[in-house]
Design a protein around this motif. Structure first.
Motif, PDB file in Angstrom:
ATOM      1  N   LYS A 149      25.355  -1.635   2.100  1.00 42.22           N
ATOM      2  CA  LYS A 149      24.109  -2.139   2.702  1.00 42.22           C
ATOM      3  C   LYS A 149      24.207  -3.634   2.969  1.00 42.22           C
ATOM      4  O   LYS A 149      23.811  -4.112   4.031  1.00 42.22           O
ATOM      5  CB  LYS A 149      22.919  -1.842   1.785  1.00 42.22           C
ATOM      6  CG  LYS A 149      22.495  -0.397   1.764  1.00 42.22           C
ATOM      7  CD  LYS A 149      21.328  -0.200   0.802  1.00 42.22           C
ATOM      8  CE  LYS A 149      20.944   1.264   0.697  1.00 42.22           C
ATOM      9  NZ  LYS A 149      19.864   1.477  -0.277  1.00 42.22           N
ATOM     10  N   ASP A 150      24.738  -4.373   2.004  1.00 39.19           N
ATOM     11  CA  ASP A 150      24.883  -5.825   2.161  1.00 39.19           C
ATOM     12  C   ASP A 150      25.838  -6.158   3.303  1.00 39.19           C
ATOM     13  O   ASP A 150      25.591  -7.089   4.083  1.00 39.19           O
ATOM     14  CB  ASP A 150      25.380  -6.466   0.868  1.00 39.19           C
ATOM     15  CG  ASP A 150      24.363  -6.408  -0.256  1.00 39.19           C
ATOM     16  OD1 ASP A 150      23.177  -6.107   0.014  1.00 39.19           O
ATOM     17  OD2 ASP A 150      24.761  -6.641  -1.422  1.00 39.19           O
ATOM     18  N   LEU A 151      26.911  -5.393   3.420  1.00 36.61           N
ATOM     19  CA  LEU A 151      27.889  -5.615   4.483  1.00 36.61           C
ATOM     20  C   LEU A 151      27.271  -5.358   5.853  1.00 36.61           C
ATOM     21  O   LEU A 151      27.456  -6.153   6.786  1.00 36.61           O
ATOM     22  CB  LEU A 151      29.118  -4.726   4.274  1.00 36.61           C
ATOM     23  CG  LEU A 151      30.253  -4.897   5.254  1.00 36.61           C
ATOM     24  CD1 LEU A 151      30.814  -6.311   5.185  1.00 36.61           C
ATOM     25  CD2 LEU A 151      31.342  -3.884   4.971  1.00 36.61           C
ATOM     26  N   LYS A 152      26.507  -4.278   5.990  1.00 33.59           N
ATOM     27  CA  LYS A 152      25.835  -3.985   7.261  1.00 33.59           C
ATOM     28  C   LYS A 152      24.839  -5.081   7.617  1.00 33.59           C
ATOM     29  O   LYS A 152      24.739  -5.488   8.774  1.00 33.59           O
ATOM     30  CB  LYS A 152      25.143  -2.625   7.198  1.00 33.59           C
ATOM     31  CG  LYS A 152      26.095  -1.462   7.292  1.00 33.59           C
ATOM     32  CD  LYS A 152      25.385  -0.131   7.223  1.00 33.59           C
ATOM     33  CE  LYS A 152      26.396   0.999   7.238  1.00 33.59           C
ATOM     34  NZ  LYS A 152      25.781   2.303   7.110  1.00 33.59           N
ATOM     35  N   SER A 153      24.118  -5.557   6.641  1.00 35.51           N
ATOM     36  CA  SER A 153      23.161  -6.626   6.874  1.00 35.51           C
ATOM     37  C   SER A 153      23.872  -7.908   7.322  1.00 35.51           C
ATOM     38  O   SER A 153      23.438  -8.568   8.274  1.00 35.51           O
ATOM     39  CB  SER A 153      22.350  -6.889   5.604  1.00 35.51           C
ATOM     40  OG  SER A 153      21.518  -8.003   5.752  1.00 35.51           O
ATOM     41  N   SER A 154      24.955  -8.245   6.664  1.00 38.96           N
ATOM     42  CA  SER A 154      25.727  -9.434   7.037  1.00 38.96           C
ATOM     43  C   SER A 154      26.320  -9.282   8.433  1.00 38.96           C
ATOM     44  O   SER A 154      26.333 -10.229   9.215  1.00 38.96           O
ATOM     45  CB  SER A 154      26.851  -9.682   6.026  1.00 38.96           C
ATOM     46  OG  SER A 154      26.322  -9.986   4.770  1.00 38.96           O
ATOM     47  N   GLN A 155      26.801  -8.089   8.748  1.00 37.05           N
ATOM     48  CA  GLN A 155      27.366  -7.844  10.072  1.00 37.05           C
ATOM     49  C   GLN A 155      26.297  -7.998  11.152  1.00 37.05           C
ATOM     50  O   GLN A 155      26.536  -8.603  12.191  1.00 37.05           O
ATOM     51  CB  GLN A 155      28.001  -6.457  10.140  1.00 37.05           C
ATOM     52  CG  GLN A 155      28.713  -6.192  11.446  1.00 37.05           C
ATOM     53  CD  GLN A 155      29.369  -4.834  11.495  1.00 37.05           C
ATOM     54  OE1 GLN A 155      28.906  -3.875  10.876  1.00 37.05           O
ATOM     55  NE2 GLN A 155      30.451  -4.734  12.234  1.00 37.05           N
ATOM     56  N   LYS A 156      25.102  -7.502  10.895  1.00 36.48           N
ATOM     57  CA  LYS A 156      24.004  -7.632  11.852  1.00 36.48           C
ATOM     58  C   LYS A 156      23.657  -9.102  12.065  1.00 36.48           C
ATOM     59  O   LYS A 156      23.434  -9.542  13.206  1.00 36.48           O
ATOM     60  CB  LYS A 156      22.789  -6.828  11.347  1.00 36.48           C
ATOM     61  CG  LYS A 156      21.569  -6.945  12.211  1.00 36.48           C
ATOM     62  CD  LYS A 156      21.777  -6.310  13.581  1.00 36.48           C
ATOM     63  CE  LYS A 156      20.504  -6.374  14.391  1.00 36.48           C
ATOM     64  NZ  LYS A 156      20.725  -6.772  15.761  1.00 36.48           N
ATOM     65  N   LYS A 157      23.625  -9.880  10.996  1.00 38.96           N
ATOM     66  CA  LYS A 157      23.345 -11.313  11.116  1.00 38.96           C
ATOM     67  C   LYS A 157      24.425 -12.021  11.931  1.00 38.96           C
ATOM     68  O   LYS A 157      24.132 -12.894  12.755  1.00 38.96           O
ATOM     69  CB  LYS A 157      23.223 -11.953   9.734  1.00 38.96           C
ATOM     70  CG  LYS A 157      21.959 -11.576   9.002  1.00 38.96           C
ATOM     71  CD  LYS A 157      21.923 -12.169   7.612  1.00 38.96           C
ATOM     72  CE  LYS A 157      20.697 -11.689   6.861  1.00 38.96           C
ATOM     73  NZ  LYS A 157      20.690 -12.132   5.466  1.00 38.96           N
ATOM     74  N   LEU A 158      25.673 -11.637  11.720  1.00 38.86           N
ATOM     75  CA  LEU A 158      26.779 -12.232  12.461  1.00 38.86           C
ATOM     76  C   LEU A 158      26.720 -11.844  13.946  1.00 38.86           C
ATOM     77  O   LEU A 158      26.953 -12.684  14.821  1.00 38.86           O
ATOM     78  CB  LEU A 158      28.116 -11.800  11.836  1.00 38.86           C
ATOM     79  CG  LEU A 158      29.354 -12.551  12.270  1.00 38.86           C
ATOM     80  CD1 LEU A 158      29.207 -14.047  12.031  1.00 38.86           C
ATOM     81  CD2 LEU A 158      30.572 -12.006  11.522  1.00 38.86           C
TER      82      LEU A 158
END
Length: 189
Positions: free
Chosen positions: A61-70
């Protein structure tokens, strides 16, 4: 006599089966012990595995959130780099990012840039991965197609690709000058 002969071998077969079963159980016990050591937990093994699964879910979940922010960051950064060509907006970027990320980036950009042709290329593992997006309006009014554009690019680099009129993807060896190829395609639009 035939019946007696089989009866003589029965104990041997039974003993062999028990040895195989005992070896299997011993191997499984060793596996469980090794897994327990890897988890290095004082709690029971099942709770440790559940905890690890929960941690993995949170990391995903954290990785998907970070990817979306990027993706949002790059999308915002490149909005002022969009070129106006004739009646449409054109964006080309050559990147060194993970292909799946670049695909997501292309799809995100296609939502925020109107009347667009977007070409994103990433150089990964000695090959180009190319993503093309053409807005619905340009498909309908100008007869442009992401699939036609990707095939043209891929033919130029001895690669292959395809897709639909609004989004297409392809790949090929990174031996050609991709910037020159995209420039020629841009000029032909």
């Amino acid at each position: 006599w035939y019946g007696d002969h089989r009866d003589l071998h029965y104990p041997l077969r039974r003993q062999r089966q028990m040895c195989i079963r005992d070896r299997f159980l011993r191997d499984k016990r060793t596996e469980v012990s090794n897994i327990s050591d890897i988890l290095s937990s004082n709690t029971n093994l099942i709770d440790s595995v559940k905890n690890m699964k929960d941690q993995n879910t949170q990391i995903s979940k954290d990785l998907k959130s970070s990817q979306k922010k990027l993706i949002d960051f790059y999308s915002d950064k490149w909005l002022d780099q969009v070129e106006k060509i004739k009646s449409f907006n054109f964006l080309f970027k050559k990147l060194n990012l993970e292909p799946s990320f670049v695909k997501s980036l292309c799809l995100n950009l296609s939502k925020i840039i109107n009347e667009h042709i977007i070409i994103l290329v990433t150089d990964s593992n000695n090959k180009y991965n190319i993503f093309v997006s053409v807005s619905n309006l340009l498909v309908e009014s100008e007869g442009l197609s992401a699939s036609v554009i990707i095939k043209s690019i891929c033919d130029s680099i001895d690669g292959a690709g395809g897709g639909q009129s609004t989004f297409a993807a392809g790949s090929g060896p990174n031996k050609a000058d991709i910037v020159s190829i995209i420039t020629k395609i841009k000029e032909s639009l």
